[in-house]
Design a protein around this motif. Structure first.
Motif, PDB file in Angstrom:
ATOM      1  N   ASP A  62       0.837  -1.209   0.000  1.00  0.00           N
ATOM      2  CA  ASP A  62       0.000   0.000   0.000  1.00  0.00           C
ATOM      3  C   ASP A  62       0.870   1.256   0.000  1.00  0.00           C
ATOM      4  O   ASP A  62       0.554   2.249  -0.655  1.00  0.00           O
ATOM      5  CB  ASP A  62      -0.916  -0.001   1.230  1.00  0.00           C
ATOM      6  N   ALA A  63       1.965   1.183   0.769  1.00  0.00           N
ATOM      7  CA  ALA A  63       2.836   2.365   0.896  1.00  0.00           C
ATOM      8  C   ALA A  63       3.502   2.724  -0.430  1.00  0.00           C
ATOM      9  O   ALA A  63       3.822   3.891  -0.672  1.00  0.00           O
ATOM     10  CB  ALA A  63       3.888   2.111   1.972  1.00  0.00           C
ATOM     11  N   CYS A  64       3.725   1.737  -1.288  1.00  0.00           N
ATOM     12  CA  CYS A  64       4.444   2.031  -2.538  1.00  0.00           C
ATOM     13  C   CYS A  64       3.506   2.109  -3.741  1.00  0.00           C
ATOM     14  O   CYS A  64       3.971   2.331  -4.859  1.00  0.00           O
ATOM     15  CB  CYS A  64       5.559   1.005  -2.780  1.00  0.00           C
ATOM     16  N   PHE A  65       2.223   1.948  -3.526  1.00  0.00           N
ATOM     17  CA  PHE A  65       1.303   1.853  -4.675  1.00  0.00           C
ATOM     18  C   PHE A  65       1.346   3.109  -5.554  1.00  0.00           C
ATOM     19  O   PHE A  65       1.464   3.026  -6.778  1.00  0.00           O
ATOM     20  CB  PHE A  65      -0.127   1.594  -4.199  1.00  0.00           C
ATOM     21  N   ASP A  66       1.244   4.276  -4.939  1.00  0.00           N
ATOM     22  CA  ASP A  66       1.242   5.513  -5.737  1.00  0.00           C
ATOM     23  C   ASP A  66       2.559   5.692  -6.492  1.00  0.00           C
ATOM     24  O   ASP A  66       2.581   6.197  -7.616  1.00  0.00           O
ATOM     25  CB  ASP A  66       0.985   6.725  -4.834  1.00  0.00           C
ATOM     26  N   SER A  67       3.624   5.295  -5.852  1.00  0.00           N
ATOM     27  CA  SER A  67       4.932   5.380  -6.495  1.00  0.00           C
ATOM     28  C   SER A  67       4.990   4.471  -7.725  1.00  0.00           C
ATOM     29  O   SER A  67       5.511   4.846  -8.784  1.00  0.00           O
ATOM     30  CB  SER A  67       6.008   5.001  -5.471  1.00  0.00           C
ATOM     31  N   VAL A  68       4.434   3.264  -7.585  1.00  0.00           N
ATOM     32  CA  VAL A  68       4.409   2.321  -8.711  1.00  0.00           C
ATOM     33  C   VAL A  68       3.582   2.901  -9.861  1.00  0.00           C
ATOM     34  O   VAL A  68       3.984   2.848 -11.030  1.00  0.00           O
ATOM     35  CB  VAL A  68       3.849   0.951  -8.265  1.00  0.00           C
ATOM     36  N   LEU A  69       2.438   3.479  -9.510  1.00  0.00           N
ATOM     37  CA  LEU A  69       1.615   4.109 -10.546  1.00  0.00           C
ATOM     38  C   LEU A  69       2.382   5.218 -11.263  1.00  0.00           C
ATOM     39  O   LEU A  69       2.344   5.345 -12.487  1.00  0.00           O
ATOM     40  CB  LEU A  69       0.347   4.708  -9.923  1.00  0.00           C
ATOM     41  N   GLY A  70       3.071   6.021 -10.463  1.00  0.00           N
ATOM     42  CA  GLY A  70       3.864   7.104 -11.051  1.00  0.00           C
ATOM     43  C   GLY A  70       4.903   6.581 -12.022  1.00  0.00           C
ATOM     44  O   GLY A  70       5.119   7.144 -13.100  1.00  0.00           O
ATOM     45  N   ALA A  71       5.549   5.491 -11.646  1.00  0.00           N
ATOM     46  CA  ALA A  71       6.561   4.901 -12.529  1.00  0.00           C
ATOM     47  C   ALA A  71       5.941   4.408 -13.829  1.00  0.00           C
ATOM     48  O   ALA A  71       6.500   4.588 -14.911  1.00  0.00           O
ATOM     49  CB  ALA A  71       7.264   3.764 -11.800  1.00  0.00           C
TER      50      ALA A  71
END
Lengths: 98, 285
Positions: A62-71
């Motif tokens: 959950d903590a990295c989800f937005d980062s993954v989307l950004g990538a």
């Protein structure tokens, strides 16, 4: 990193999720592969991984989800980098809910 | 100190201090062979993650760790004590074989019985004393890889093998410092610094074009590739669930490469490129 480099070369946007402890090695290896914009692909999660409970692992995801989307969507995993790129920004979470 | 070869404990799952000590003790009980007792020195290199686990388990000092490890090693060494006594009496001290067998068997029986009751024997300890264990914390922040390195020296004086080598601490200073790149010109022809770093001549690779959020909104296929490291699939499971929740029109394809320490096989790479519009890889730890 080899796989990321391959997919990017084939035109397939990629995102790598990795332990924060291996960021430095990932950057080093990416440099050797010619992947200069690798920071936009890397999505670190808190170490450790292998001994964690499912609940802890889900929290890391959950903590990295937005980062993954950004990538995947703009090739940048931090908000600063996203601002630098004149690309369509991520939708607000509420806009995406079913 | 002269040393025997290092032995590494490879661990991924342990979160309990007692288990860390038992894993190490089980290996240390076999150091240099099962009939080898009273080793004078042993350097135990604990990785930072194991040391953190031990601290959380109440082991506040290296001395506490050494005492606990010594005791547990003796407990794990119990099944070997009888044969060690026999070998020492008959093969080393040249005592009568029948006498050596009887004495070894009797001692071995009582030591094993005590071990069954959780009582660690100290009559034939694997390492001379808790002070024989020199605890060092070293290694990278990530990775549960501890090790131990027995020193040369077995038994006590006047045994010829006793204290053949002793542990000392000596400061090790870097001789050339951290390498800078490009390397500075040598001050004289007598000093040549050679960099071990390789030089690559490669083409810079640009990232693939990103199409923004509309790619997901239009219902593309996202690939999730498990690199096959323990627990990575749990993180990908959650990412998949969140992706499906936020972008209900998308398809998610799951893949797993055979092993994390080699690049993805070409056929699987090509399959992912054919079937997906974007791909997430994880989880490297």
């Amino acid at each position: 990193m080899h796989d990321c480099a391959y997919f990017e070369a084939q035109g397939l946007p990629s995102a790598a999720v990795l332990s924060e402890m291996f960021l430095q090695q990932a950057h080093y290896q990416a440099g050797g592969l010619g992947l200069s914009q690798v920071a936009g692909l890397l999505n670190p999660v808190a170490h450790p991984i292998s001994d964690q409970t499912v609940a802890q692992l889900h929290a890391k995801a959950d903590a990295c989800f937005d980062s993954v989307l950004g990538a995947l969507l703009v090739g940048a995993s931090t908000s600063e980098e996203k601002d630098d790129l004149n690309q369509p920004l991520l939708p607000a979470a509420t806009d995406c809910m079913a | 100190m002269s040393l025997a070869g290092p032995t590494q404990l490879v661990d991924f799952l342990t979160r309990d201090a007692s288990v860390v000590l038992d894993l190490l003790a089980g290996m240390m009980a076999q150091a240099m062979g099962q009939n080898c007792a009273l080793i004078n020195d042993c350097t135990v290199v604990l990785c930072p993650e194991h040391m953190d686990t031990l601290k959380k388990g109440g082991y506040a000092s290296k001395e506490q760790v050494a005492h606990a490890l010594w005791r547990r090693t003796n407990l794990r060494y119990a099944p070997c004590v009888g044969s060690t006594v026999y070998a020492s009496l008959h093969l080393e001290l040249k005592k009568n074989i029948v006498l050596a067998f009887i004495v070894g068997s009797l001692i071995g029986f009582f030591v094993r019985l005590a071990a069954c009751l959780g009582i660690a024997q100290t009559c034939v300890p694997k390492f001379s004393s808790p002070e024989s264990l020199h605890i060092v914390v070293a290694g990278a922040d990530a990775g549960k890889f501890s090790a131990f390195v027995p020193g040369f020296g077995i038994g006590e004086s006047p045994r010829s093998t006793a204290r053949m080598s002793s542990a000392v601490s000596v400061e090790v200073r870097p001789t050339v410092g951290h390498a800078q790149w490009p390397l500075p010109e040598p001050e004289s022809s007598e000093h040549i610094v050679v960099s071990p770093q390789g030089e690559l001549d490669h083409k810079m690779l640009a990232l693939a074009e990103r199409k923004g959020v509309r790619a997901l909104e239009e219902g593309c296929t996202v690939g999730l590739m498990d690199i096959n490291k323990h627990n990575g699939d749990k993180v990908l499971d959650r990412l998949e669930a969140t992706l499906r929740s936020r972008f209900p029109g998308i398809s998610v394809n799951r893949y797993a490469k055979p092993t994390f320490f080699r690049p993805c096989p070409v056929p699987l790479r090509e399959q992912i490129v054919r079937e997906c519009s974007m791909v997430v890889l994880g989880l490297a730890d």
